[in-house]
Design a protein around this motif. Sequence first.
Motif, short mmCIF file in Angstrom:
data_model
loop_
_atom_site.label_atom_id
_atom_site.label_comp_id
_atom_site.label_asym_id
_atom_site.label_seq_id
_atom_site.Cartn_x
_atom_site.Cartn_y
_atom_site.Cartn_z
N GLY A 266 -38.80 45.64 45.06
CA GLY A 266 -37.40 45.31 44.79
C GLY A 266 -37.07 43.96 45.38
O GLY A 266 -37.93 43.25 45.88
N GLY A 267 -35.78 43.58 45.28
CA GLY A 267 -35.34 42.33 45.86
C GLY A 267 -35.56 41.12 44.99
O GLY A 267 -35.42 39.99 45.46
N GLY A 268 -35.93 41.29 43.75
CA GLY A 268 -36.18 40.16 42.86
C GLY A 268 -37.08 40.56 41.72
O GLY A 268 -37.37 41.75 41.50
N VAL A 269 -37.57 39.58 40.99
CA VAL A 269 -38.50 39.83 39.88
C VAL A 269 -39.88 40.07 40.48
O VAL A 269 -40.44 39.19 41.12
N ARG A 270 -40.44 41.26 40.25
CA ARG A 270 -41.70 41.64 40.91
C ARG A 270 -42.86 41.82 39.93
O ARG A 270 -43.79 42.59 40.18
N ARG A 271 -42.83 41.07 38.85
CA ARG A 271 -43.93 41.16 37.88
C ARG A 271 -45.26 40.75 38.51
O ARG A 271 -46.29 41.37 38.25
N ASN A 272 -45.24 39.70 39.32
CA ASN A 272 -46.48 39.25 39.97
C ASN A 272 -47.03 40.31 40.92
O ASN A 272 -48.25 40.52 41.00
N THR A 273 -46.14 40.97 41.65
CA THR A 273 -46.58 42.02 42.57
C THR A 273 -47.23 43.17 41.82
O THR A 273 -48.30 43.66 42.20
N VAL A 274 -46.57 43.61 40.75
CA VAL A 274 -47.11 44.72 39.96
C VAL A 274 -48.48 44.36 39.40
O VAL A 274 -49.44 45.17 39.46
N ALA A 275 -48.62 43.15 38.88
CA ALA A 275 -49.91 42.72 38.33
C ALA A 275 -50.97 42.63 39.42
O ALA A 275 -52.13 43.00 39.21
N ALA A 276 -50.58 42.16 40.62
CA ALA A 276 -51.54 42.05 41.73
C ALA A 276 -52.02 43.42 42.20
O ALA A 276 -53.20 43.60 42.52
N LEU A 277 -51.11 44.41 42.23
CA LEU A 277 -51.50 45.77 42.64
C LEU A 277 -52.60 46.31 41.73
O LEU A 277 -53.54 46.96 42.20
N ARG A 278 -52.48 46.04 40.44
CA ARG A 278 -53.47 46.55 39.49
C ARG A 278 -54.85 45.94 39.74
O ARG A 278 -55.87 46.54 39.39
N ILE A 279 -54.89 44.77 40.37
CA ILE A 279 -56.16 44.10 40.61
C ILE A 279 -56.76 44.46 41.97
O ILE A 279 -57.92 44.83 42.08
N PHE A 280 -55.95 44.35 43.04
CA PHE A 280 -56.56 44.50 44.37
C PHE A 280 -56.73 45.95 44.82
O PHE A 280 -57.59 46.25 45.64
N ILE A 281 -55.95 46.90 44.28
CA ILE A 281 -56.12 48.30 44.70
C ILE A 281 -57.51 48.83 44.36
O ILE A 281 -58.21 49.36 45.24
N PRO A 282 -57.98 48.72 43.10
CA PRO A 282 -59.33 49.23 42.82
C PRO A 282 -60.42 48.47 43.58
O PRO A 282 -61.45 49.07 43.95
N LYS A 283 -60.22 47.19 43.85
CA LYS A 283 -61.23 46.43 44.62
C LYS A 283 -61.31 46.93 46.06
O LYS A 283 -62.41 47.08 46.62
N LEU A 284 -60.17 47.20 46.68
CA LEU A 284 -60.18 47.71 48.06
C LEU A 284 -60.75 49.13 48.12
O LEU A 284 -61.47 49.48 49.06
N LEU A 285 -60.44 49.94 47.11
CA LEU A 285 -61.03 51.27 47.05
C LEU A 285 -62.55 51.18 46.92
O LEU A 285 -63.28 51.96 47.57
N ALA A 286 -63.04 50.24 46.13
CA ALA A 286 -64.49 50.07 45.95
C ALA A 286 -65.17 49.63 47.24
O ALA A 286 -66.36 49.91 47.44
N GLU A 287 -64.41 48.96 48.11
CA GLU A 287 -64.96 48.54 49.40
C GLU A 287 -64.90 49.65 50.45
O GLU A 287 -65.31 49.45 51.60
N GLY A 288 -64.42 50.80 50.06
CA GLY A 288 -64.41 51.95 50.98
C GLY A 288 -63.13 52.15 51.76
O GLY A 288 -63.08 53.03 52.64
N TYR A 289 -62.09 51.39 51.47
CA TYR A 289 -60.84 51.57 52.18
C TYR A 289 -60.09 52.80 51.66
O TYR A 289 -60.20 53.17 50.48
N LYS A 290 -59.32 53.40 52.53
CA LYS A 290 -58.51 54.57 52.20
C LYS A 290 -57.04 54.24 52.41
O LYS A 290 -56.63 53.91 53.52
N PHE A 291 -56.25 54.31 51.33
CA PHE A 291 -54.82 54.04 51.46
C PHE A 291 -54.12 55.29 52.01
O PHE A 291 -54.29 56.39 51.50
N VAL A 292 -53.29 55.08 53.03
CA VAL A 292 -52.58 56.20 53.64
C VAL A 292 -51.09 55.92 53.69
O VAL A 292 -50.66 54.76 53.81
N ALA A 293 -50.29 56.96 53.55
CA ALA A 293 -48.85 56.85 53.76
C ALA A 293 -48.56 57.00 55.24
O ALA A 293 -49.22 57.78 55.93
#
Length: 294
Positions: A266-293
């Motif tokens: 939020g807080g503005g136009v976040r198209r770049n953020t959404v597009a970046a999430l689609r790229i770096f999330i699978p790469k970090l998962l492939a490196e063995g990282y675990k996303f936690v809340a």
Amino acid sequence: MSDEDLQRTVQIEHTGNPAADGAAGVRRPPRRRVVAAIGGVTLVAGVSMTAGILSSGGKPSPGTTTAGALRTVRGTPRATAKPSPAWTPPKHPATAVATKPQYYVDDQGPRAIALTMDDGPHPVYTPQVLEIFREYDIKATFNMIGGQVASNLSIVREVSAAGHTITNHTWNHADLLHLTTRQVLSQIDRCNDALAAAEQSPSIFRAPYGNWSKAVFEACAERGLKPVDWSVDPRDWDTAQVDTQEIVHTVLRTTRAHDIILEHDGGGVRRNTVAALRIFIPKLLAEGYKFVAM
């Protein structure tokens, strides 16, 4: 004898136990005995009086009679008590005052990292972010602004139902750096009240702009909130200067185990953020990282 002929004698006598008080090293408020002689009838009542009643030359505090807590009406003593002022307890149990926020997730596994989304909920970008998180089956933390909750209650409930953490990010994204503790509490409470409409009771607080102060830490402690910051800032908030590839590059280059990553839904136009999430999330998962809340 008429009322005008009544004579009142007030005798105040200390009946504490000096030996017991001295042994404990504590001076207790003295017990005092009020003796009122009225028309030959002696009335005795034990009254606990604080030293404050006799301060300022022995003048009683407002609403207190000169005989302590007794008032005589036609020879009948009646206890009077000043009502206690109204007080609203904290919404959460108070905790110790922190001196710095949390920057890492050190206790959720050797490859744990936390992805945090600030400044939502947003009717366009928050649902898009949720869809990406569902696709990769990860959990995140949403730091929400209270003033945006009422118009997006269904989205707030959707975030919660998906298992993500919702936190307090103030009422209107105010810069808290020069606010008093009372003013910070107002920001926190208004956001908490808004989130309560979506059955949310946050345990985490994130200061806008990462601006922390003694007053902010005191307010967090009073409301039982854990102050949380970040350790990776890809500057996705700077939409004029930072594009999708720069966000991805910063996240992949700097993220290490236990890091907390700052992003925005939020807080503005976040198209770049959404597009970046689609790229770096699978790469970090492939490196063995675990996303936690959090």
